[in-house]
Design an enzyme around this catalytic site. Structure first.
Site, PDB file in Angstrom:
ATOM      1  N   ASN A  26       0.804  -1.225   0.000  1.00  0.00           N
ATOM      2  CA  ASN A  26       0.000   0.000   0.000  1.00  0.00           C
ATOM      3  C   ASN A  26       0.835   1.273   0.000  1.00  0.00           C
ATOM      4  O   ASN A  26       0.291   2.372  -0.031  1.00  0.00           O
ATOM      5  CB  ASN A  26      -0.994  -0.014   1.166  1.00  0.00           C
ATOM      6  CG  ASN A  26      -2.083  -1.048   0.934  1.00  0.00           C
ATOM      7  OD1 ASN A  26      -2.211  -1.574  -0.173  1.00  0.00           O
ATOM      8  ND2 ASN A  26      -2.853  -1.354   1.953  1.00  0.00           N
ATOM      9  N   ARG A  96      -7.377  -0.421  -6.673  1.00  0.00           N
ATOM     10  CA  ARG A  96      -7.688   0.985  -6.393  1.00  0.00           C
ATOM     11  C   ARG A  96      -6.764   1.949  -7.134  1.00  0.00           C
ATOM     12  O   ARG A  96      -6.903   3.155  -6.982  1.00  0.00           O
ATOM     13  CB  ARG A  96      -7.572   1.243  -4.892  1.00  0.00           C
ATOM     14  CG  ARG A  96      -8.527   0.433  -4.056  1.00  0.00           C
ATOM     15  CD  ARG A  96      -9.958   0.809  -4.281  1.00  0.00           C
ATOM     16  NE  ARG A  96     -10.362   2.002  -3.563  1.00  0.00           N
ATOM     17  CZ  ARG A  96     -11.551   2.567  -3.672  1.00  0.00           C
ATOM     18  NH1 ARG A  96     -12.448   2.067  -4.488  1.00  0.00           N
ATOM     19  NH2 ARG A  96     -11.844   3.645  -2.995  1.00  0.00           N
ATOM     20  N   CYS A 120     -10.982  -4.819  -3.169  1.00  0.00           N
ATOM     21  CA  CYS A 120     -11.460  -6.064  -2.560  1.00  0.00           C
ATOM     22  C   CYS A 120     -12.929  -5.907  -2.163  1.00  0.00           C
ATOM     23  O   CYS A 120     -13.395  -4.802  -1.907  1.00  0.00           O
ATOM     24  CB  CYS A 120     -10.648  -6.356  -1.303  1.00  0.00           C
ATOM     25  SG  CYS A 120      -8.954  -6.860  -1.643  1.00  0.00           S
ATOM     26  N   ASP A 310      -6.988  -3.510   8.539  1.00  0.00           N
ATOM     27  CA  ASP A 310      -6.327  -4.652   7.898  1.00  0.00           C
ATOM     28  C   ASP A 310      -5.671  -5.606   8.915  1.00  0.00           C
ATOM     29  O   ASP A 310      -5.158  -6.647   8.535  1.00  0.00           O
ATOM     30  CB  ASP A 310      -5.265  -4.171   6.899  1.00  0.00           C
ATOM     31  CG  ASP A 310      -5.892  -3.407   5.748  1.00  0.00           C
ATOM     32  OD1 ASP A 310      -6.830  -3.919   5.145  1.00  0.00           O
ATOM     33  OD2 ASP A 310      -5.442  -2.283   5.465  1.00  0.00           O
TER      34      ASP A 310
HETATM   35  C1  EPZ Z   1      -6.500   1.769   1.565  1.00  0.00           C
HETATM   36  O1  EPZ Z   1      -7.697   1.658   0.818  1.00  0.00           O
HETATM   37  C2  EPZ Z   1      -5.859   0.397   1.521  1.00  0.00           C
HETATM   38  N1  EPZ Z   1      -5.688   0.016   0.135  1.00  0.00           N
HETATM   39  C3  EPZ Z   1      -6.744  -0.610   2.240  1.00  0.00           C
HETATM   40  O2  EPZ Z   1      -6.087  -1.852   2.234  1.00  0.00           O
HETATM   41  C4  EPZ Z   1      -6.956  -0.141   3.667  1.00  0.00           C
HETATM   42  O3  EPZ Z   1      -7.826  -1.049   4.317  1.00  0.00           O
HETATM   43  C5  EPZ Z   1      -7.578   1.250   3.657  1.00  0.00           C
HETATM   44  O4  EPZ Z   1      -6.730   2.165   2.913  1.00  0.00           O
HETATM   45  C6  EPZ Z   1      -7.772   1.822   5.054  1.00  0.00           C
HETATM   46  O5  EPZ Z   1      -6.545   1.850   5.735  1.00  0.00           O
HETATM   47  C7  EPZ Z   1      -4.677   0.514  -0.543  1.00  0.00           C
HETATM   48  O6  EPZ Z   1      -3.873   1.304  -0.046  1.00  0.00           O
HETATM   49  C8  EPZ Z   1      -4.511   0.023  -1.947  1.00  0.00           C
HETATM   50  P1  EPZ Z   1      -9.949   4.525   2.177  1.00  0.00           P
HETATM   51  P2  EPZ Z   1      -8.492   2.955   0.341  1.00  0.00           P
HETATM   52  O7  EPZ Z   1     -10.162   5.468   1.052  1.00  0.00           O
HETATM   53  O8  EPZ Z   1      -7.531   4.063   0.153  1.00  0.00           O
HETATM   54  C9  EPZ Z   1     -14.645   5.458   2.318  1.00  0.00           C
HETATM   55  C10 EPZ Z   1      -5.688  -3.996   1.441  1.00  0.00           C
HETATM   56  O9  EPZ Z   1      -6.124  -5.165   1.554  1.00  0.00           O
HETATM   57  N2  EPZ Z   1     -14.454   6.293   1.110  1.00  0.00           N
HETATM   58  O10 EPZ Z   1      -9.158   4.979   3.346  1.00  0.00           O
HETATM   59  O11 EPZ Z   1      -9.342   2.570  -0.786  1.00  0.00           O
HETATM   60  C11 EPZ Z   1     -14.482   3.973   1.979  1.00  0.00           C
HETATM   61  O12 EPZ Z   1     -15.657   3.423   1.420  1.00  0.00           O
HETATM   62  C12 EPZ Z   1      -6.654  -2.849   1.386  1.00  0.00           C
HETATM   63  O13 EPZ Z   1      -4.500  -3.722   1.312  1.00  0.00           O
HETATM   64  C13 EPZ Z   1     -15.539   6.991   0.605  1.00  0.00           C
HETATM   65  O14 EPZ Z   1     -16.642   6.942   1.143  1.00  0.00           O
HETATM   66  O15 EPZ Z   1      -9.362   3.172   1.643  1.00  0.00           O
HETATM   67  C14 EPZ Z   1     -14.119   3.386   3.323  1.00  0.00           C
HETATM   68  O16 EPZ Z   1     -15.277   3.130   4.060  1.00  0.00           O
HETATM   69  C15 EPZ Z   1      -8.065  -3.267   1.746  1.00  0.00           C
HETATM   70  N3  EPZ Z   1     -15.345   7.740  -0.538  1.00  0.00           N
HETATM   71  C16 EPZ Z   1     -13.328   4.496   3.977  1.00  0.00           C
HETATM   72  O17 EPZ Z   1     -13.617   5.698   3.249  1.00  0.00           O
HETATM   73  C17 EPZ Z   1     -14.130   7.822  -1.170  1.00  0.00           C
HETATM   74  O18 EPZ Z   1     -14.023   8.520  -2.201  1.00  0.00           O
HETATM   75  C18 EPZ Z   1     -11.834   4.285   4.000  1.00  0.00           C
HETATM   76  O19 EPZ Z   1     -11.378   4.040   2.679  1.00  0.00           O
HETATM   77  C19 EPZ Z   1     -13.043   7.117  -0.632  1.00  0.00           C
HETATM   78  C20 EPZ Z   1     -13.225   6.361   0.518  1.00  0.00           C
END
Ligand code: EPZ
Length: 439
Positions: A26, A96, A120, A310
């Site tokens: 990540n 992503r 995922c 995670d």
């Molecule tokens: C990153 O995902 C990681 N993935 C995830 O790891 C990790 O679980 C997550 O951050 C939280 O730490 C990568 O870095 C590739 P978020 P990301 O935007 O950036 C909501 C793994 O297995 N949200 O922080 O996609 C979303 O739905 C993965 O390595 C919106 O509503 O996560 C979630 O509920 C799984 N609108 C929350 O924010 C948006 O535009 C956190 O998502 C963006 C996000």
């Protein structure tokens, strides 16, 4: 990349030994995207040769970048030749990275066409914050049937944006958009995960002017150009925590190399409370074991510095061996307990609830999402030839852990989902007493 489809695990014995954790997926994939912001060749050291990096490599190559591996983990990215603004759909169909390329291609080419893809299967995972951020920086966005079309007339302009939630990806998008925008941007409510800290540091070594203020605020002074850099990918704190939980769950001893203890800051507390033990063996080398009989805990996941979402799956596997009733309140993703069904097939006693079983203010309160779980222990896990199909990356490693705990033989299928983030486990776990064969 590997063509492995399934693992066979003979469980029931303590797992001990030594393993080197990979560079963090990540951060590595985000650093690859950052490399496109500078003309010239950026080098990433300790880059993991895993499925998600390969997917990202293909996405970057489609834009015209040249990427070359030397040795096991040294990745050179020459971004002098970027010419295409069309981001293809990733091979896996989910990832992503495409949405993160939007800001970078807007700067470099003036346009970006990004497919709509999920990550995922753990929740809706919308990209609305990313799109709002791009608009705030002055991009025009059109929603097309196959994705998003973004363009700019003139340079992107600095903005003041407050993220509705400290999203990791949206914070990264704001960084990519802000570093080359005209003027000084203020982004409030940002994520501060260690991988974000690394991205800010890397961008600053490229000539960016980014400052993180207290209270999750970024000040980004846009510059005219960025320069290539050489950057070392930090160790994967999610992988390290998984081996820690496996050691404590099976009453073994696992030494994990290649991990900075500071990135596990809020893992150690709950790990120790449950009965885990930690010993620092050398620079970036930590031994994990069971110090006391394991006991239950109440846990809530949260954005950094909270307990990482995670870490939740490997921790739940460990909690099946803890006496008492453990509670996990997941506040980051609305549907991240699907994997508990598989643990139940092995004999774990779990229950999923839609109520918030915790006190962290949660976006899912009253919305009927299955985001709290109860784990009763200790339970002896058993498998008489059970097959588990991997739904997502982190759940996948939890299945491997559960199979290692369970007496008997377990088959795990769709393991390409695990190898996207952890590489070839059969090879990588050779130093552990983990009886895992790949087919
Ligand atoms: C990153 O995902 C990681 N993935 C995830 O790891 C990790 O679980 C997550 O951050 C939280 O730490 C990568 O870095 C590739 P978020 P990301 O935007 O950036 C909501 C793994 O297995 N949200 O922080 O996609 C979303 O739905 C993965 O390595 C919106 O509503 O996560 C979630 O509920 C799984 N609108 C929350 O924010 C948006 O535009 C956190 O998502 C963006 C996000």
């Amino acid at each position: 990349m590997t063509s492995t489809q399934r693992y066979l695990v003979q469980g029931g014995k303590p797992v001990s030994g030594r393993i080197r954790c990979l560079g963090a997926k990540n951060f590595a994939t985000k650093a690859m995207v950052a490399a496109l912001l500078a003309e010239g060749t950026t080098r990433l050291l300790n880059a993991p040769r895993i499925g998600d990096v390969e997917i990202t490599r293909k996405l970057l190559a489609a834009s015209g970048a040249k990427l070359d591996w030397s040795g096991d983990s040294d990745l050179a990215i020459d971004a002098s030749t970027i010419r295409s603004c069309d981001v293809p759909v990733p091979d896996s169909g989910s990832n992503r990275i495409p949405i993160l390329l939007l800001g970078v291609l807007l700067h470099r080419i003036g346009e970006a066409h990004v497919p709509v893809v999920a990550g995922c299967n753990i929740g809706a995972r919308p990209v609305d914050f990313h799109l709002t951020a791009a608009k705030m920086f002055g991009a025009e966005i059109e929603v097309a049937p196959d994705g998003y079309r973004a363009r700019r007339s003139g340079p992107l302009k600095a903005c003041h944006y407050r993220l509705p939630y400290p999203s990791v990806g949206a914070t990264e998008s704001c960084l990519y958009l802000g570093v080359l925008a005209k003027g000084t941007s203020i982004i409030e409510g940002v994520a501060i995960e260690p991988e974000i800290m690394a991205l800010i540091t890397m961008l600053n070594t490229m000539g960016a002017r980014v400052q993180l203020k207290p209270n999750r605020e970024l000040i980004i002074e846009g510059v005219d150009r960025l320069y290539p850099t050489t950057y070392d990918v930090l160790g994967d704190r999610i992988e390290a925590a998984s081996w820690a939980a496996l050691a404590a769950a099976t009453d073994g001893e696992i030494t994990v190399d290649g991990i900075d203890p500071a990135t596990l800051i809020n893992f150690f507390g709950p790990f120790n409370s449950v009965g885990g033990g930690v010993s620092i063996e050398g620079p970036r080398s930590i031994k994990f074991f069971r110090r006391h009989p394991l006991r239950s805990i109440v846990l809530e996941t949260d954005v950094f510095p909270g307990f990482a979402t995670d870490w939740q799956q490997p921790f739940a596997v460990m909690l099946t061996q803890a006496s008492g009733i453990s509670i996990i309140h997941e506040t980051v993703y609305e549907r991240r307990f699907g994997y508990l069904e598989a643990l139940s097939a092995l004999g774990a006693k779990t229950q999923i609830e839609t109520h918030c079983l915790g006190s962290v203010p949660c976006r899912f309160r009253g919305r009927d999402f299955p985001h709290s779980a109860i784990v009763r222990g200790p339970t002896e896990l058993r498998s008489d030839g059970i097959t588990l199909d991997v739904p997502d990356l982190r759940a996948g490693l939890a299945y491997v852990m559960a199979a290692a705990l369970a007496k008997g033989e377990t088959t795990i299928t769709s393991v390409q989902r695990i190898e996207r983030g952890y590489g070839e486990l059969a090879v990588r776990t050779k130093g552990l007493s983990l009886p895992l064969q790949a087919f």
